[in-house]
Scaffold this motif. Sequence first.
Motif, mmCIF file in Angstrom:
data_model
loop_
_atom_site.group_PDB
_atom_site.id
_atom_site.type_symbol
_atom_site.label_atom_id
_atom_site.label_comp_id
_atom_site.label_asym_id
_atom_site.label_seq_id
_atom_site.Cartn_x
_atom_site.Cartn_y
_atom_site.Cartn_z
ATOM 1 N N LEU A 123 41.617 10.664 67.273
ATOM 2 C CA LEU A 123 42.508 11.156 66.118
ATOM 3 C C LEU A 123 43.851 10.031 65.962
ATOM 4 O O LEU A 123 44.097 9.976 64.920
ATOM 5 C CB LEU A 123 43.230 12.601 66.611
ATOM 6 C CG LEU A 123 42.001 13.660 66.591
ATOM 7 C CD1 LEU A 123 42.549 14.923 67.113
ATOM 8 C CD2 LEU A 123 41.753 14.047 65.160
ATOM 9 N N TYR A 124 44.303 9.511 67.106
ATOM 10 C CA TYR A 124 45.515 8.611 67.012
ATOM 11 C C TYR A 124 45.112 7.399 66.301
ATOM 12 O O TYR A 124 45.863 6.794 65.623
ATOM 13 C CB TYR A 124 45.940 8.591 68.350
ATOM 14 C CG TYR A 124 47.113 9.513 69.037
ATOM 15 C CD1 TYR A 124 48.284 9.085 69.482
ATOM 16 C CD2 TYR A 124 46.930 10.886 68.835
ATOM 17 C CE1 TYR A 124 49.479 9.962 69.802
ATOM 18 C CE2 TYR A 124 47.843 11.900 69.212
ATOM 19 C CZ TYR A 124 49.032 11.381 69.679
ATOM 20 O OH TYR A 124 49.866 12.303 70.056
ATOM 21 N N SER A 125 43.872 7.027 66.640
ATOM 22 C CA SER A 125 43.588 5.700 65.959
ATOM 23 C C SER A 125 43.141 5.855 64.568
ATOM 24 O O SER A 125 43.658 4.986 63.700
ATOM 25 C CB SER A 125 42.240 5.037 66.770
ATOM 26 O OG SER A 125 42.546 4.984 68.161
ATOM 27 N N VAL A 126 42.842 6.984 64.143
ATOM 28 C CA VAL A 126 42.543 7.269 62.771
ATOM 29 C C VAL A 126 43.687 7.818 61.978
ATOM 30 O O VAL A 126 43.960 6.850 60.803
ATOM 31 C CB VAL A 126 41.496 8.368 62.567
ATOM 32 C CG1 VAL A 126 41.294 8.553 60.990
ATOM 33 C CG2 VAL A 126 40.014 7.972 63.161
ATOM 34 N N PHE A 127 44.746 8.398 62.535
ATOM 35 C CA PHE A 127 45.675 8.985 61.569
ATOM 36 C C PHE A 127 47.139 8.069 62.033
ATOM 37 O O PHE A 127 47.793 7.526 61.511
ATOM 38 C CB PHE A 127 45.525 10.268 61.893
ATOM 39 C CG PHE A 127 44.533 11.150 61.341
ATOM 40 C CD1 PHE A 127 44.490 11.235 59.823
ATOM 41 C CD2 PHE A 127 43.840 11.871 62.108
ATOM 42 C CE1 PHE A 127 43.448 11.931 59.251
ATOM 43 C CE2 PHE A 127 42.559 12.260 61.559
ATOM 44 C CZ PHE A 127 42.394 12.616 60.130
ATOM 45 N N HIS A 128 47.525 8.246 63.328
ATOM 46 C CA HIS A 128 48.918 7.665 63.699
ATOM 47 C C HIS A 128 48.693 6.353 63.497
ATOM 48 O O HIS A 128 49.764 5.614 63.145
ATOM 49 C CB HIS A 128 48.985 7.992 65.271
ATOM 50 C CG HIS A 128 49.681 9.458 65.286
ATOM 51 N ND1 HIS A 128 50.682 9.723 64.622
ATOM 52 C CD2 HIS A 128 48.990 10.622 66.022
ATOM 53 C CE1 HIS A 128 50.911 10.984 64.989
ATOM 54 N NE2 HIS A 128 50.029 11.732 65.877
#
Length: 221
Positions: A86-91
């Motif tokens: 999630l962090y790699s895709v969005f943040h």
Amino acid sequence: MRLRRGVSEAGRGIRAYVRSAPGTYVWLTVLFVTTVALHHMSPEFEQEFLRRRSTNLHELSRHPVRVLVASAMWIDGGSWLPYVVLYSVFHARAERWLGTARWLAVCAAAHVLATLLSEGALAKAIRDGLAPRSAADTLDVGVSYALSGVVAVLVYRIRPPWRYGYLAGVAVFYTVPLVAAPTFTDFGHFVSVLVGLGCYPLVRGRERVRDPKETAPAPPG
């Protein structure tokens, strides 16, 4: 030899991606450390430990700044690995686009405003007899409000008409739980999405929006 070269190139690509979003991966590292720490606690101690770092009404009334910061450094009983995705895709994408300072401003605004508004709604529900008084001391930690805000602000990163499809998907994902079986956390997520969309002034002047048909990533902002 060819396999070794491919692995080496993949490693360089991963390192370059991580370096392009330092705030995202420092945060992920903190979450890894705190998650490992939780796994070494007894269930009883873990609950009390997290409760003192929760943004519930009791702790917010006593230590508002401390718990607003501390609550974003822990994952309540979850696995760390999904957050890597999630962090790699969005943040990471948002940080590369906006720059670390503006990305962090979106995260902070979504986390703080969604927390305060959802807990304010809970306080009113308790006063009106719609929620038990024990709800003032519930466990409430995590990073989902900040993530929801960043998911929303990325609407402005996508070129129309694909932007509207992405926006519709975000709206459905966060609105359906609020309508079907609403909780104060669902309300907080919905607020954080509105905050992310309201951060448009922070994205003005950044690089061009991304066309999903493009295969090459746009350069970092």
